[in-house]
Design a protein around this motif. Structure first.
Motif, mmCIF file in Angstrom:
data_model
loop_
_atom_site.group_PDB
_atom_site.id
_atom_site.type_symbol
_atom_site.label_atom_id
_atom_site.label_comp_id
_atom_site.label_asym_id
_atom_site.label_seq_id
_atom_site.Cartn_x
_atom_site.Cartn_y
_atom_site.Cartn_z
ATOM 1 N N GLU A 103 -6.000 63.952 -109.611
ATOM 2 C CA GLU A 103 -7.037 64.361 -108.661
ATOM 3 C C GLU A 103 -6.447 65.202 -107.538
ATOM 4 O OE1 GLU A 103 -9.641 61.267 -107.343
ATOM 5 O OE2 GLU A 103 -10.585 61.123 -109.321
ATOM 6 N N THR A 104 -5.271 64.791 -107.028
ATOM 7 C CA THR A 104 -4.614 65.550 -105.959
ATOM 8 C C THR A 104 -4.208 66.925 -106.495
ATOM 9 O OG1 THR A 104 -3.535 63.428 -105.655
ATOM 10 C CG2 THR A 104 -2.968 65.158 -104.088
ATOM 11 N N ILE A 105 -3.717 66.946 -107.722
ATOM 12 C CA ILE A 105 -3.280 68.218 -108.315
ATOM 13 C C ILE A 105 -4.470 69.184 -108.406
ATOM 14 C CG2 ILE A 105 -2.464 69.276 -110.469
ATOM 15 C CD1 ILE A 105 -0.711 66.790 -110.892
ATOM 16 N N LEU A 106 -5.609 68.667 -108.867
ATOM 17 C CA LEU A 106 -6.785 69.535 -109.040
ATOM 18 C C LEU A 106 -7.346 70.039 -107.712
ATOM 19 C CD1 LEU A 106 -8.709 67.822 -111.981
ATOM 20 C CD2 LEU A 106 -7.025 69.637 -112.080
ATOM 21 N N GLU A 107 -6.944 69.385 -106.610
ATOM 22 C CA GLU A 107 -7.392 69.835 -105.281
ATOM 23 C C GLU A 107 -6.589 71.036 -104.785
ATOM 24 O OE1 GLU A 107 -9.632 67.906 -102.950
ATOM 25 O OE2 GLU A 107 -10.314 67.326 -104.953
ATOM 26 N N GLU A 108 -5.449 71.304 -105.414
ATOM 27 C CA GLU A 108 -4.576 72.395 -104.951
ATOM 28 C C GLU A 108 -5.332 73.722 -104.923
ATOM 29 O OE1 GLU A 108 -1.612 72.478 -103.774
ATOM 30 O OE2 GLU A 108 -1.168 70.359 -104.064
ATOM 31 N N PRO A 109 -5.246 74.467 -103.792
ATOM 32 C CA PRO A 109 -5.944 75.749 -103.732
ATOM 33 C C PRO A 109 -5.557 76.675 -104.884
ATOM 34 C CG PRO A 109 -5.042 75.173 -101.588
ATOM 35 C CD PRO A 109 -4.550 74.132 -102.537
ATOM 36 N N ALA A 110 -4.294 76.588 -105.310
ATOM 37 C CA ALA A 110 -3.830 77.470 -106.386
ATOM 38 C C ALA A 110 -4.528 77.182 -107.708
ATOM 39 C CB ALA A 110 -2.317 77.339 -106.554
ATOM 40 N N LEU A 111 -5.110 75.985 -107.841
ATOM 41 C CA LEU A 111 -5.769 75.619 -109.100
ATOM 42 C C LEU A 111 -7.285 75.742 -108.998
ATOM 43 C CD1 LEU A 111 -3.712 72.529 -110.293
ATOM 44 C CD2 LEU A 111 -3.362 74.917 -110.777
ATOM 45 N N HIS A 112 -7.738 76.252 -107.845
ATOM 46 C CA HIS A 112 -9.172 76.270 -107.564
ATOM 47 C C HIS A 112 -10.005 76.812 -108.735
ATOM 48 C CE1 HIS A 112 -12.672 76.211 -105.031
ATOM 49 N NE2 HIS A 112 -12.956 77.419 -105.470
ATOM 50 N N ASN A 113 -9.617 77.976 -109.250
ATOM 51 C CA ASN A 113 -10.413 78.588 -110.327
ATOM 52 C C ASN A 113 -10.235 77.905 -111.672
ATOM 53 O OD1 ASN A 113 -11.368 80.394 -108.536
ATOM 54 N ND2 ASN A 113 -9.978 82.058 -109.134
ATOM 55 N N ARG A 114 -9.240 77.068 -111.783
ATOM 56 C CA ARG A 114 -8.957 76.407 -113.064
ATOM 57 C C ARG A 114 -9.330 74.918 -113.045
ATOM 58 N NH1 ARG A 114 -8.329 80.589 -114.635
ATOM 59 N NH2 ARG A 114 -6.952 81.560 -116.155
ATOM 60 N N ALA A 115 -9.698 74.405 -111.843
ATOM 61 C CA ALA A 115 -9.870 72.951 -111.687
ATOM 62 C C ALA A 115 -10.898 72.379 -112.666
ATOM 63 C CB ALA A 115 -10.254 72.626 -110.257
ATOM 64 N N GLU A 116 -12.028 73.069 -112.793
ATOM 65 C CA GLU A 116 -13.102 72.580 -113.669
ATOM 66 C C GLU A 116 -12.617 72.462 -115.117
ATOM 67 O OE1 GLU A 116 -16.036 72.213 -111.772
ATOM 68 O OE2 GLU A 116 -16.489 70.875 -113.456
ATOM 69 N N GLN A 117 -11.977 73.516 -115.549
ATOM 70 C CA GLN A 117 -11.474 73.585 -116.926
ATOM 71 C C GLN A 117 -10.413 72.496 -117.188
ATOM 72 O OE1 GLN A 117 -10.186 77.602 -117.531
ATOM 73 N NE2 GLN A 117 -8.907 76.982 -119.249
ATOM 74 N N LEU A 118 -9.486 72.352 -116.209
ATOM 75 C CA LEU A 118 -8.417 71.361 -116.366
ATOM 76 C C LEU A 118 -8.978 69.935 -116.294
ATOM 77 C CD1 LEU A 118 -5.655 73.101 -114.223
ATOM 78 C CD2 LEU A 118 -5.660 72.840 -116.697
ATOM 79 N N HIS A 119 -9.979 69.756 -115.421
ATOM 80 C CA HIS A 119 -10.635 68.455 -115.290
ATOM 81 C C HIS A 119 -11.250 68.046 -116.620
ATOM 82 C CE1 HIS A 119 -14.102 65.891 -114.004
ATOM 83 N NE2 HIS A 119 -13.162 65.377 -113.251
ATOM 84 N N GLU A 120 -11.895 68.973 -117.259
ATOM 85 C CA GLU A 120 -12.523 68.675 -118.549
ATOM 86 C C GLU A 120 -11.484 68.396 -119.622
ATOM 87 O OE1 GLU A 120 -16.598 71.160 -117.776
ATOM 88 O OE2 GLU A 120 -15.399 71.641 -119.554
#
Ligand SMILES: Nc1nc2c(ncn2[C@@H]2O[C@H](COP(=O)(O)OP(=O)(O)OP(=O)(O)O)[C@@H](O)[C@H]2O)c(=O)[nH]1
Ligand SMILES: [Mg+2]
Length: 348
Positions: A103-120
């Motif tokens: 969850e902390t990793i997905l909050e990283e600004p650098a992952l912003h555009n990828r967070a949804e995809q990585l979360h899934e």
């Protein structure tokens, strides 16, 4: 809309119950671990609580919207995927307890555009395998597939980037690496003639590494220097640091250098804010960049900017520098090394 809470022994079992009770159109709203039963807090059993909903009267339009959000990754064992409901969309950002670290990793600004995809990816892998180790493997593989590394392909290699990021120091490390480790003949050119100290800094390195240095005050001197060093296997070109948030400096750079037959690398410090790095990267859209060099990895606790920038720009990474010492503080990671480094640092 019918909402149902299901308590089961495992996520896999809960998913089966969702499928049985609510069908394939069910939406998972939340997943968490709960303790059930027991006596004054003793002997309670650890269970999985899953909240799911389904639209009882879906209109045609809504049915259309509810297309599968989670695709089956092709690498996953098809036998295991049989038990998973085919159509599941994850509307909650919460992850199961076993995956909380992400969850902390997905909050990283650098992952912003990828967070949804990585979360899934995280959730679908977890629901299919119920195995956090397998989730980590899939996460690393996904990063490894997206991130690229490169090596130098042209004789001329130019480094550009903001002030003080470590361009000159990196040029010295590269010169030492190509000359001493790879046994190549190396030449240096600097077009950073704004400060005497900048020339002296590179001259000192050139003397220690024992490679020729040419100083170019204008484009014709630059072309002349290139010709004079045309016998070298590699000619490394140092440039003046500029505030590249100002687009005017990018224009000046393109006016002062001829990029034909030259590999151009944008040097960025990992200690800078991701938003600023991303903005600088966007200023360089019109410059034919061959990739990134990331510096000062030793001065930061997280390296996600590497992933964010490389994936957004679809540009590879040449090397990463890890300290002030010349020539040793430089890494030439493979894709696998890079994704491992990102994860290891992210978990610290
Ligand atoms: N911690 C750390 N410091 C570094 C690294 N690379 C360079 N430095 C330091 O950063 C400072 C600036 O390095 P330079 O190589 O002069 O940077 P530059 O980009 O050439 O600077 P300008 O030419 O002024 O734009 C120096 O003190 C270097 O020792 C690195 O990987 N880690
Ligand atoms: Mg410099």
């Amino acid at each position: 809309m019918m909402v149902k809470k299901i308590i089961a022994n495992s996520v896999g079992e809960a998913m089966e119950l969702v499928k049985r009770d609510l069908g394939d159109e069910a939406i998972i709203l939340n997943t968490r671990h709960v303790k059930v039963g027991g006596w004054f807090g003793l002997f309670a059993q650890k269970k999985v609580e899953l909240v799911a909903s389904v639209d009882e009267n879906p209109s045609k339009e809504k049915k259309k919207e509810r297309r599968p959000v989670v695709e089956r990754p092709s690498r996953v064992n098809p036998e295991r995927t049989q038990a998973v409901p085919k159509v599941i969309s994850f509307s909650s950002r919460r992850l199961p307890e076993e995956l909380q670290a992400y969850e902390t990793i997905l909050e990283e600004p650098a992952l912003h555009n990828r967070a949804e995809q990585l979360h899934e990816l995280l959730l679908s892998t977890f629901y299919k395998t119920n195995d956090p180790t397998q989730v980590q493997t899939e996460f690393l593989t996904a990063m490894e597939q997206e991130i690229q590394v490169t090596s130098v392909t042209s004789r001329y290699v130019l480094l550009t980037g903001p002030t003080g990021v470590g361009k000159t120091t990196t040029i010295a490390k590269l010169a030492a690496y190509y000359r001493l480790t790879e046994g190549k003949t190396v030449g240096l050119i600097t077009t950073d003639t704004y400060r005497i100290s900048a020339i002296e800094q590179l001259r000192t390195y050139a003397e220690i590494i024992d490679v020729p240095l040419h100083i170019a005050y204008n484009l014709s001197e630059f072309e002349q220097a290139k010709q004079q060093l045309a016998d070298c296997d590699i000619v490394l070109i140092d440039t003046a640091g500029r505030n590249f948030l100002d687009e005017g400096y990018v224009t000046q750079l393109t006016a002062r250098h001829d990029f034909a037959d030259t590999d151009v690398f944008l040097v960025l410090s990992l200690t800078a804010k991701y938003r600023d790095l991303e903005q600088i990267r966007q200023r360089f859209t019109h410059v034919p960049l061959n990739g990134f060099i990331f510096t000062k990895a030793d001065e930061t606790t997280e390296l996600w900017s590497i992933y964010g920038l490389a994936v957004e720009a679809k540009l590879p990474v040449l090397c990463i520098t890890t300290g002030q010492e010349v020539p040793e503080d430089i890494l030439w990671p493979s894709k696998a090394d890079l994704s491992r480094m990102l994860m290891e640092r992210g978990e610290q």
